[in-house]
Motif scaffolding. Sequence first.
Motif, PDB file in Angstrom:
ATOM      1  N   VAL A 164      -0.027 -21.696 -47.990  1.00  0.00           N
ATOM      2  CA  VAL A 164      -1.297 -20.966 -47.913  1.00  0.00           C
ATOM      3  C   VAL A 164      -2.435 -21.952 -47.678  1.00  0.00           C
ATOM      4  O   VAL A 164      -2.494 -23.009 -48.313  1.00  0.00           O
ATOM      5  N   TYR A 165      -3.339 -21.576 -46.792  1.00  0.00           N
ATOM      6  CA  TYR A 165      -4.501 -22.395 -46.464  1.00  0.00           C
ATOM      7  C   TYR A 165      -5.769 -21.574 -46.701  1.00  0.00           C
ATOM      8  O   TYR A 165      -5.811 -20.386 -46.390  1.00  0.00           O
ATOM      9  N   PHE A 166      -6.783 -22.262 -47.257  1.00  0.00           N
ATOM     10  CA  PHE A 166      -8.048 -21.606 -47.550  1.00  0.00           C
ATOM     11  C   PHE A 166      -9.153 -22.234 -46.711  1.00  0.00           C
ATOM     12  O   PHE A 166      -9.151 -23.448 -46.463  1.00  0.00           O
ATOM     13  N   GLY A 191     -10.297 -25.633 -47.704  1.00  0.00           N
ATOM     14  CA  GLY A 191     -10.464 -25.798 -49.133  1.00  0.00           C
ATOM     15  C   GLY A 191      -9.299 -26.504 -49.774  1.00  0.00           C
ATOM     16  O   GLY A 191      -8.579 -27.286 -49.139  1.00  0.00           O
ATOM     17  N   GLU A 192      -9.075 -26.176 -51.052  1.00  0.00           N
ATOM     18  CA  GLU A 192      -8.048 -26.861 -51.826  1.00  0.00           C
ATOM     19  C   GLU A 192      -6.662 -26.535 -51.278  1.00  0.00           C
ATOM     20  O   GLU A 192      -6.486 -25.596 -50.505  1.00  0.00           O
ATOM     21  N   VAL A 193      -5.676 -27.314 -51.691  1.00  0.00           N
ATOM     22  CA  VAL A 193      -4.305 -27.116 -51.238  1.00  0.00           C
ATOM     23  C   VAL A 193      -3.463 -26.639 -52.398  1.00  0.00           C
ATOM     24  O   VAL A 193      -3.811 -26.790 -53.563  1.00  0.00           O
ATOM     25  N   ILE A 194      -2.324 -26.022 -52.082  1.00  0.00           N
ATOM     26  CA  ILE A 194      -1.381 -25.536 -53.084  1.00  0.00           C
ATOM     27  C   ILE A 194      -0.142 -26.415 -53.047  1.00  0.00           C
ATOM     28  O   ILE A 194       0.506 -26.547 -52.017  1.00  0.00           O
ATOM     29  N   ARG A 195       0.167 -27.031 -54.182  1.00  0.00           N
ATOM     30  CA  ARG A 195       1.340 -27.891 -54.312  1.00  0.00           C
ATOM     31  C   ARG A 195       1.378 -28.898 -53.163  1.00  0.00           C
ATOM     32  O   ARG A 195       0.476 -29.676 -52.978  1.00  0.00           O
ATOM     33  N   SER A 196       2.419 -28.853 -52.326  1.00  0.00           N
ATOM     34  CA  SER A 196       2.585 -29.888 -51.297  1.00  0.00           C
ATOM     35  C   SER A 196       2.168 -29.402 -49.921  1.00  0.00           C
ATOM     36  O   SER A 196       2.783 -29.733 -48.925  1.00  0.00           O
ATOM     37  N   VAL A 197       1.126 -28.591 -49.858  1.00  0.00           N
ATOM     38  CA  VAL A 197       0.687 -28.074 -48.563  1.00  0.00           C
ATOM     39  C   VAL A 197       0.265 -29.226 -47.655  1.00  0.00           C
ATOM     40  O   VAL A 197      -0.589 -30.026 -48.041  1.00  0.00           O
ATOM     41  N   THR A 211     -13.990 -14.656 -54.745  1.00  0.00           N
ATOM     42  CA  THR A 211     -13.109 -15.234 -53.725  1.00  0.00           C
ATOM     43  C   THR A 211     -13.591 -14.922 -52.321  1.00  0.00           C
ATOM     44  O   THR A 211     -12.847 -14.414 -51.502  1.00  0.00           O
ATOM     45  N   ASN A 212     -14.841 -15.188 -52.059  1.00  0.00           N
ATOM     46  CA  ASN A 212     -15.365 -14.987 -50.710  1.00  0.00           C
ATOM     47  C   ASN A 212     -14.946 -16.146 -49.828  1.00  0.00           C
ATOM     48  O   ASN A 212     -15.695 -17.063 -49.536  1.00  0.00           O
ATOM     49  N   ARG A 213     -13.708 -16.092 -49.406  1.00  0.00           N
ATOM     50  CA  ARG A 213     -13.166 -17.151 -48.575  1.00  0.00           C
ATOM     51  C   ARG A 213     -12.029 -16.565 -47.758  1.00  0.00           C
ATOM     52  O   ARG A 213     -11.484 -15.511 -48.065  1.00  0.00           O
ATOM     53  N   ILE A 214     -11.650 -17.275 -46.728  1.00  0.00           N
ATOM     54  CA  ILE A 214     -10.560 -16.863 -45.853  1.00  0.00           C
ATOM     55  C   ILE A 214      -9.272 -17.495 -46.373  1.00  0.00           C
ATOM     56  O   ILE A 214      -9.239 -18.689 -46.661  1.00  0.00           O
ATOM     57  N   ALA A 215      -8.233 -16.699 -46.497  1.00  0.00           N
ATOM     58  CA  ALA A 215      -6.936 -17.203 -46.960  1.00  0.00           C
ATOM     59  C   ALA A 215      -5.864 -16.766 -45.970  1.00  0.00           C
ATOM     60  O   ALA A 215      -5.754 -15.575 -45.650  1.00  0.00           O
ATOM     61  N   ILE A 216      -5.086 -17.727 -45.473  1.00  0.00           N
ATOM     62  CA  ILE A 216      -4.058 -17.439 -44.468  1.00  0.00           C
ATOM     63  C   ILE A 216      -2.752 -18.090 -44.894  1.00  0.00           C
ATOM     64  O   ILE A 216      -2.721 -19.271 -45.247  1.00  0.00           O
ATOM     65  N   ARG A 217      -1.697 -17.329 -44.839  1.00  0.00           N
ATOM     66  CA  ARG A 217      -0.369 -17.857 -45.159  1.00  0.00           C
ATOM     67  C   ARG A 217       0.348 -18.221 -43.865  1.00  0.00           C
ATOM     68  O   ARG A 217       0.491 -17.384 -42.965  1.00  0.00           O
TER      69      ARG A 217
END
Length: 842
Positions: free
Chosen positions: A470-472, A409-415, A491-497
């Motif tokens: 963080v990656y979604f 999914g989307e990215v956070i800042r400079s991911v 937020t039915n999604r997988i989120a991994i840091r």
Amino acid sequence: MNNNPCNYDVNRPELIIPPSGGNWNINGTGQFTFFDVSVTSAVATNAPIQDAIIGSRVVNNLNMPYPKIVDLDVDHQLSSEVYGLHLAIVRTNGDIALQARAEVMPLVQDIWTRRICDLSNADENMGTKAVTVLTDIKWGNIAGSHVLQELQTLTANNHRNLSITLNVFNFNRVGQYLATVVGAIGVAYANEPLHFAGDRLMTHHDVEQISLPLSSDDPCSKANGTIPPWIFKAPFHINNNALRLSVDFGNSLTTNEQGTLRNIGEIWLGVQSGVDNGCIHIIGDAIPYMETNWNAVGSIVDRILTTEQYNLLLTSPLLVVRTAITFISKDDPIGHGSIGSSSSTSPILHSCVNNALQLQVMLKEPTHFLRPTHHYLGRLEYMQEMTVQLQLTSYGKPVKDETVTVTQGEVIRSVPRGGIVPTSNTDKTNEQGLVSFTFRVNKKITLPRQILRQDCNNITISQAPIEGQVYFFYYSTSKTQHDRFDETGSTNRIAIRAFSFFDEPEDPNWIDHVQPIFKQYEQLFPVMHDFIRLGNYTQVTLARNLHMLEFAMTVDINHPNYMPVTRDLSPTKQRMILKWLRHKPKPKFSKSEISNVLESLPSRPRLMFSMSRFSNGLESLPSRCTACYVKEEVDDCYYQSLYTRRNVKDKVEDSTRSKVKRSGWIRPLFRRGVLRARAVTRATDSSCNVDALRQQLQLAINLEFATVPPYLTSMYSIIQGHNVEIYKRIQSVVIQEMQHMIQVANILIAVGGKPMIDSEEHIPSYPGNLPGGVLPNLKVTLEKLSRKHVYEVLMGIEVPHSISLDSDNPEIFNDTIGQFYKEIQIRSKWSGLGMLLMLEKF
């Protein structure tokens, strides 16, 4: 536990503290506490009953610290979890009936704007559902409680856990930070997903909910924007043996501006017949959501199904329907308005029993339901893996051989993309409708996140050293595209840091490795300052604090006392810190033995240290004129405010140590080794000259100059006529500092130098370090007078050159202003000037 990303920069002049109602509380504890929560109803296998357990208190801190709410990442606060929840049911006579430990519980998996009148999406308007299981169950006094005895039998005979559901809404910030919580505890049924209630689900997807134009007398009619869904998701379960339908509406209905449920008219459960012109079979009575005991029954509706209704629900969706109307007003509280103009194109349906009853669908069960069976939030290091299992069902039955896809999914800042990748993006479900995806950290995350000026009150900051990225990942099938991320915030999604890559040092030290990490946590959580300053070596190395830190960093991650509370420290960094805490070198000599060794060194200051002590940058250092200390099998012993140049080693050319080559400077070290000293004469050390002395005297002028503004700022912040004695004391210190500066300037003139105070490179800047590398851990700031500023800055400037802690941990602290002048004394004598400088402050 969260924070403002800008505060991760330890060089910031001040923390960004939002006004009341902001997104973090500087003194907050992150505690998740049950307050005035009790058992309000009980349901046995067959029906609700008046059970003896009703009225018992539900508490969550019975002999345990409070649980904590923790965000997965400061930049992503829609993946919060509750850690360390220990729950107990205490009967009215004080006896404990039940104790259990909750697994880590995602708190915002189904978050939405529940209070519809205020469309700001602030926390106060949100509602959410949290689900997990209770383990380590301990039964106490359950005598007379049929429900608890039944639960005990079911958990014992079937080796099952208990399941707990919490619906949280009506959050407010007035006084105590309180919210309403409505929930239920029951037996976890076989193969129940860990964090999802029910095995089936009704949603507003694929349903155009009726547009309900509000009358002009309704305050919400003046709200700007689009009204969110009137009814949100509702999970449910069908007991195939008892033909009982149980629907959880705890996080389904909207509230008004006062936090009470909005009246949207009569609503029913129903199922649509495939024949009879698609009419609706109404299941039971209208849903009693406006009754006063709605929350008392957990907002759960139970209905006994007829055989026809049960058979229909095996292959057809469950619905929530309501009367088709135009609007709701105060004069028409139950919504029996006439059917008229409406922006909704939702079809008009009819009751199978009463054709005159015209209905429109508000919620509908999708044909397929895809969700994780266990944890779907994670934290990984480089090359670590995490497997997430999903289950696909259709009307409660597993679906096999269906292709499931995961996409980033989307990215956070400079991911950076591709930091975490699934081993496969698609796979097919098995006989049980299960499919698993393995995610691996495929890249070394090294780049810091980009923080914009406008995010930080337009103050320029360095790139914030926020740990990891963080990656979604969204999961879907061709039949469940709506599971991606709907507009309400579900937020039915997988989120991994993915933690930042860290090359673990073999021999960690305080300055290079431990303090940079601890200092950031000290800044982020001022609430800790009353019992420990993590950036202060003195406090960290006290025996009681060493024990406390080691305990907090080794307990289970679900323990409420786990440290760091934000769970954002990588295992490698944690292991490195624990290694330092456990093996932090301690002198094997007594204080008197250490003193004798140091005093025996010929014409030397007590200890000589790194060149970084004399400059803020290694490239502009004056030449050194020192004795040579030779290290032989010595473990590093790190002190407050010390620094060792990296990759510096003594190179001994012969066994007699008559010649020593140095690629840099290291401070003397002791423990399990021998300190050896060797005098270096003026003839053999070309750096011992007048030019080097002049350089160091100019640094001394810069140093004295830099100490004056902090005192003046605090002094002038005192209101005239108040705290006169304190004003005079600070004023006397200012005068002393200015006298020191004048004395050093005169000495510099005497040795042929020219004092410089008016060029940019000699003017101090704040916040910043003292010139000359003195006290490199001390961050000097300009602030009004306060206890905190006196303790952290002014007393830091005046720290004496030798401090004893306690008999169990004798240590000598250096790199103070006093030690700086000691070095000038030595340089002046060795430069042939025969001067004995009388500039010592201590």
